[in-house]
Structures are given as C-alpha cells and as structure tokens.
Design a protein around this motif. Sequence first.
Motif: not given
Ligand code: RIB
Length: 296
Positions: A9-13, A36-43, A136-138, A244-246
């Motif tokens: 779960l990321n804050i996207d700036k 709001c972002g992060g590959k996990g949250l987006n997926q 692969n972000e955790i 890609g996450d979508t």
């Molecule tokens: O895939 C896009 C995501 O990659 C962004 O939302 C960013 O947070 C990074 O994790």
Amino acid sequence: MKILNFGSLNIDKVYQVDNFVRPGETISSKNLNFFCGGKGLNQSIALSKSGAEVWHAGAVGTGDGDFLIRQLQSAGVNTELIAVLEGKTGHAIIQKAKDGGNCILLFGGANQQITREMVDGVMDHFEKGDYLVLQNEISEIGYIMERAREKGMVLVFNPSPMDDKISTYPLEYVDYFLLNEIEAGDICGEQGSGEELLQKLSDKFPASKIVLTLGGDGSLYRDGQRILTQGIYKVPVADTTAAGDTFTGFLIGGLVQGLDAGEALDLAAKAAAIAVSRPGAAPSIPSREEVEAFKG
Ligand code: RIB
C-alpha cells in the motif's frame, strides 16, 4: 473460494514533468498530486471492481495510511487483515512525463515490515483452493509462497518490481505468472522476443500458466500447449501508472468468476485501456460496468 492479495500500500506522490530528471540535474515540476497506490492496493481494487471478492493483507504506518484503507473499503475490498505499524507508510515518488510515461522511486516503509508471524496470522483465514495474489513490494514473499503451497492455495505472482531476491523465491510453486518482457528475461537469464520468452518460461516452469505482457503489442498467454494472443485497445494516453495492475486484477478476477482465458484477457485489455486514459494509479481503475460498456 476467496482471493487473498498480500501486497503493498503506497502513497503515490506524482510530479508532472516535461522530461525525467537526469543525474546531476535539477528540474521543476509543473504539478504535484497525491494518489492512493502500491501495486498491491491497485490490484486489490482492480480485482474487486472486476466483481471478485478480495481480502487485502499488508501494512501501513501510523497516522498517514488511513486513507489508503478507506480507499480499499470504498472499492469493496475486505481490509480486516491490514496491520497498522509504528513508522511510515510506503510511498512512491513518481515522475510523470508529457507522454503519460512514468518513472518511480519507492520507499517501502511498512510494506517492508511484514514478518513471518504476521504472515501466519493472515494465512489462518484461508484454505485449499483459495487464490493468493502476490507482487514484489513487501517483505517475506518467499515465506508467503511456502505457506500458500502448504495450504494448497492457487498462487498468482506478478514479479514486479524485479530485484535480486526473486531468484531466491520458490517460483516452481507459482500457478500463474503475470509479467512483462524485462521481468521474463531476468527470470530466464536472457532476453528474447515475446514468443521466445514464453517458450523459455514454460520450459522452466512447465506446470505454470504464463501471461506475458508486451506493452503496445498486447499480451501472450500460455497454458500447456495452448497459446492465446491479445491485442491492446488504443486510447489517448493520460497516465500509464497502474495500467499493468488493472490488467492483472481484471484478468485474475475474470478467471476466478468463471471466464475462460480468452474472455478474461479481453476484459483485462479493455480495463487497462480505460486506466491509461485517466490520471493516477488507483483512481484510474474502472468499474466492471464501464469495462463491459467499452467499445475500444
Ligand atoms: O504499478 C504502479 C504502482 O507502482 C504505483 O501505484 C506505485 O505505488 C508503485 O508501487
């Protein structure tokens, strides 16, 4: 059958720039937005918007991550398995260029504080036949894969972002790989055309189903001897972040809801096209109704 997405779960700036900053250079940004972002949250949001039932597990920091949890909830994602830990929420510094392309600098924060104890607590809620989606972000990805295998869960892995740790994971347990050409080349040890990479991956992982994304050339799917090709739907590009996450969320969501692979690929390609036509990561992900109504 449940879907667990154990992910970031990321804050996207997001900084709007004419061109990406180069080494030693200082440039000004024309605009700054927080998403709001992060590959996990987006997926997770894409899975839920496709109509699937999804549990998100992961972690945010104290104080600054609540809006990420609320965003997941408003998309219908179950958030009971998200921990709030001392420290900072993960964030991404994203430069977005005029053509909609991006480059991303990640700070893992709470995403990298996932422990084996936390993993065990989450896995207690799932059983044989449930799906596990991983990027692969955790931290502790290899351990999560081991636990999923023990339980008999269906393992979906999107090896993004690619790093050296990936070669230490038990990739032979992966049921579905969703990856791009660069990631596929790194895993195979050499680059090649889409068809060559698909062949090499399926030689290396004969039991896995493989979805290889090829940017503007669409994607390839391989399941045993069956190979499917999927084109892209061309749209004016606003922002490629989370396309890609979508794609991943709608593809797996479609399969879990009973679509065959060809139908799920087409649904995913339409969803990704809508996402690139809009700004931001999570906010750009369309609803299932929008995707069904999309004519391309
Ligand atoms: O895939 C896009 C995501 O990659 C962004 O939302 C960013 O947070 C990074 O994790």
